[in-house]
Motif scaffolding. Sequence first.
Motif, PDB file in Angstrom:
ATOM      1  N   LYS A  49      23.166  38.218 -11.273  1.00  0.00           N
ATOM      2  CA  LYS A  49      23.001  37.563  -9.967  1.00  0.00           C
ATOM      3  C   LYS A  49      22.912  36.056 -10.208  1.00  0.00           C
ATOM      4  O   LYS A  49      22.353  35.608 -11.218  1.00  0.00           O
ATOM      5  CB  LYS A  49      21.695  38.069  -9.322  1.00  0.00           C
ATOM      6  N   SER A  50      23.447  35.257  -9.310  1.00  0.00           N
ATOM      7  CA  SER A  50      23.319  33.805  -9.440  1.00  0.00           C
ATOM      8  C   SER A  50      21.841  33.452  -9.470  1.00  0.00           C
ATOM      9  O   SER A  50      21.080  33.852  -8.581  1.00  0.00           O
ATOM     10  CB  SER A  50      23.978  33.091  -8.264  1.00  0.00           C
ATOM     11  N   CYS A  51      21.447  32.678 -10.491  1.00  0.00           N
ATOM     12  CA  CYS A  51      20.023  32.389 -10.620  1.00  0.00           C
ATOM     13  C   CYS A  51      19.697  30.937 -10.303  1.00  0.00           C
ATOM     14  O   CYS A  51      20.513  30.034 -10.469  1.00  0.00           O
ATOM     15  CB  CYS A  51      19.504  32.784 -11.997  1.00  0.00           C
ATOM     16  N   ASN A  73      27.010  39.145   4.048  1.00  0.00           N
ATOM     17  CA  ASN A  73      25.668  38.986   3.481  1.00  0.00           C
ATOM     18  C   ASN A  73      25.177  37.557   3.619  1.00  0.00           C
ATOM     19  O   ASN A  73      25.961  36.606   3.613  1.00  0.00           O
ATOM     20  CB  ASN A  73      25.638  39.432   2.000  1.00  0.00           C
ATOM     21  N   SER A  74      23.866  37.478   3.757  1.00  0.00           N
ATOM     22  CA  SER A  74      23.179  36.200   3.632  1.00  0.00           C
ATOM     23  C   SER A  74      21.896  36.521   2.867  1.00  0.00           C
ATOM     24  O   SER A  74      20.827  36.684   3.443  1.00  0.00           O
ATOM     25  CB  SER A  74      22.872  35.591   5.000  1.00  0.00           C
ATOM     26  N   THR A  75      22.060  36.683   1.567  1.00  0.00           N
ATOM     27  CA  THR A  75      20.982  37.175   0.714  1.00  0.00           C
ATOM     28  C   THR A  75      19.938  36.095   0.457  1.00  0.00           C
ATOM     29  O   THR A  75      18.763  36.391   0.246  1.00  0.00           O
ATOM     30  CB  THR A  75      21.589  37.691  -0.612  1.00  0.00           C
ATOM     31  N   LEU A 130      29.158  28.878 -13.580  1.00  0.00           N
ATOM     32  CA  LEU A 130      28.540  27.911 -12.663  1.00  0.00           C
ATOM     33  C   LEU A 130      29.124  28.150 -11.275  1.00  0.00           C
ATOM     34  O   LEU A 130      30.337  28.031 -11.065  1.00  0.00           O
ATOM     35  CB  LEU A 130      28.814  26.482 -13.146  1.00  0.00           C
ATOM     36  N   ASN A 131      28.247  28.498 -10.351  1.00  0.00           N
ATOM     37  CA  ASN A 131      28.678  28.893  -9.011  1.00  0.00           C
ATOM     38  C   ASN A 131      28.809  27.660  -8.116  1.00  0.00           C
ATOM     39  O   ASN A 131      27.806  27.116  -7.656  1.00  0.00           O
ATOM     40  CB  ASN A 131      27.646  29.882  -8.453  1.00  0.00           C
ATOM     41  N   LEU A 132      30.036  27.237  -7.876  1.00  0.00           N
ATOM     42  CA  LEU A 132      30.267  26.073  -7.005  1.00  0.00           C
ATOM     43  C   LEU A 132      30.461  26.508  -5.562  1.00  0.00           C
ATOM     44  O   LEU A 132      30.854  25.718  -4.716  1.00  0.00           O
ATOM     45  CB  LEU A 132      31.498  25.288  -7.469  1.00  0.00           C
ATOM     46  N   CYS A 134      28.110  28.485  -3.728  1.00  0.00           N
ATOM     47  CA  CYS A 134      26.895  29.070  -3.205  1.00  0.00           C
ATOM     48  C   CYS A 134      26.560  28.416  -1.874  1.00  0.00           C
ATOM     49  O   CYS A 134      26.483  27.195  -1.778  1.00  0.00           O
ATOM     50  CB  CYS A 134      25.757  28.852  -4.197  1.00  0.00           C
ATOM     51  N   PRO A 135      26.375  29.222  -0.839  1.00  0.00           N
ATOM     52  CA  PRO A 135      26.166  28.663   0.500  1.00  0.00           C
ATOM     53  C   PRO A 135      24.732  28.225   0.780  1.00  0.00           C
ATOM     54  O   PRO A 135      24.391  27.936   1.909  1.00  0.00           O
ATOM     55  CB  PRO A 135      26.566  29.826   1.407  1.00  0.00           C
ATOM     56  N   ASN A 136      23.887  28.165  -0.225  1.00  0.00           N
ATOM     57  CA  ASN A 136      22.450  27.975   0.031  1.00  0.00           C
ATOM     58  C   ASN A 136      21.889  26.603  -0.312  1.00  0.00           C
ATOM     59  O   ASN A 136      20.690  26.438  -0.416  1.00  0.00           O
ATOM     60  CB  ASN A 136      21.648  29.039  -0.722  1.00  0.00           C
ATOM     61  N   ILE A 197      37.814  34.751  -5.870  1.00  0.00           N
ATOM     62  CA  ILE A 197      37.091  33.846  -4.999  1.00  0.00           C
ATOM     63  C   ILE A 197      35.705  34.405  -4.689  1.00  0.00           C
ATOM     64  O   ILE A 197      35.467  35.600  -4.832  1.00  0.00           O
ATOM     65  CB  ILE A 197      37.839  33.666  -3.640  1.00  0.00           C
ATOM     66  N   ASN A 198      34.838  33.529  -4.227  1.00  0.00           N
ATOM     67  CA  ASN A 198      33.587  33.969  -3.616  1.00  0.00           C
ATOM     68  C   ASN A 198      33.897  34.451  -2.186  1.00  0.00           C
ATOM     69  O   ASN A 198      35.036  34.370  -1.718  1.00  0.00           O
ATOM     70  CB  ASN A 198      32.594  32.803  -3.603  1.00  0.00           C
ATOM     71  N   SER A 199      32.867  34.910  -1.509  1.00  0.00           N
ATOM     72  CA  SER A 199      33.043  35.381  -0.129  1.00  0.00           C
ATOM     73  C   SER A 199      33.553  34.257   0.781  1.00  0.00           C
ATOM     74  O   SER A 199      33.406  33.074   0.474  1.00  0.00           O
ATOM     75  CB  SER A 199      31.711  35.920   0.395  1.00  0.00           C
TER      76      SER A 199
HETATM   77  C1  DHB Z   1      24.325  34.091  -2.312  1.00  0.00           C
HETATM   78  C2  DHB Z   1      25.572  34.252  -1.742  1.00  0.00           C
HETATM   79  C3  DHB Z   1      26.699  33.778  -2.396  1.00  0.00           C
HETATM   80  O1  DHB Z   1      27.947  33.913  -1.886  1.00  0.00           O
HETATM   81  C4  DHB Z   1      26.558  33.137  -3.612  1.00  0.00           C
HETATM   82  O2  DHB Z   1      27.650  32.685  -4.218  1.00  0.00           O
HETATM   83  C5  DHB Z   1      25.312  32.980  -4.184  1.00  0.00           C
HETATM   84  C6  DHB Z   1      24.196  33.462  -3.524  1.00  0.00           C
HETATM   85  C7  DHB Z   1      23.119  34.600  -1.634  1.00  0.00           C
HETATM   86  O3  DHB Z   1      23.044  34.530  -0.397  1.00  0.00           O
HETATM   87  O4  DHB Z   1      22.200  35.079  -2.329  1.00  0.00           O
END
Ligand code: DHB
Length: 290
Positions: A49-51, A73-75, A130-132, A134-136, A197-199
């Motif tokens: 998981k992206s940390c 998702n919006s985790t 490296l997640n470029l 990430c929507p957060n 791709i990412n979402s």
């Molecule tokens: C989350 C969603 C993503 O698309 C991502 O790349 C990283 C984290 C999330 O909402 O946890």
Amino acid sequence: MEQSILNSPFKIKNVEFHNRIMNASGCNCTTSEDLLELVSSRSGGIISKSCTYEYRVGNEMPRYYDNDVLSINSTGLANNGYEFYAKYGETIKSITNKPYIISVAGIKYRENLKIINKLQQYENHDLIELNLSCPNIIGKSQIGYDFEASDELLRCLYENIDNHNIGLKLPPYFDMIHFENMADIIKKYPICYLTCINSLGNGFVFNELMEPSIVPNNGFGGIGGSVIKPFGLANVRKFHELLPTMPIIGCGGITNKQDAYEYIKSGASLVQIGTQLIKTGPELFDMFLT
Ligand code: DHB
């Protein structure tokens, strides 16, 4: 295409994936139980998981929903913090020699540098993604949609570290000039692979009761699943055309072997599976490899 391609090993730098199929970051890879399931599955590699730097509980539930054709998702970056994923590498490597990638997504630009610096002290992961996309990141666009910020982040990163085992997870691009902008930046640095791709950002889906299907962000969230496959294929094809020697991991809407072949035919060397993995669980990989 030959069945055997999906079963064949592939190397990124000196890191050998056992076959061409693995999980997408965020899917079945947050807890130690999730990661152990991937260890004993037939995946060719494992990504976390992206940390972030610290543990995060993430957004309010329900924060994930899926139907026949998509997921949303919006985790909120629910994760155990970078140190957990770095240390858990030791457990993973005591059981399997398949590659272990740690995905990094700091909640501030600088946090990415801090985490990657710290990861240098651990030796049980093979690559960093490296997640470029990430929507957060609060108050900012995804890094990958801000070309100046992407360039600046990578410049700072390689100024401070000498690690050539870093890949990038990119958001989907929809405009030809944007592919070129990003490719021109990537060419300047020793990036060792791309995941495309990412979402697709900020979709909206009603559930069966005609309510927003997820609670956080007023129901807006990242879209995955079959509906995004045409965009995943386009991104892989375009980056493969612009950066022909760059290994690419294809991701987005893969549900069966035919989808995986389509990505490989478009220039991907490996594929990651997200939504379908959440729906089926890690025994899904058997279907791709037999
Ligand atoms: C989350 C969603 C993503 O698309 C991502 O790349 C990283 C984290 C999330 O909402 O946890």
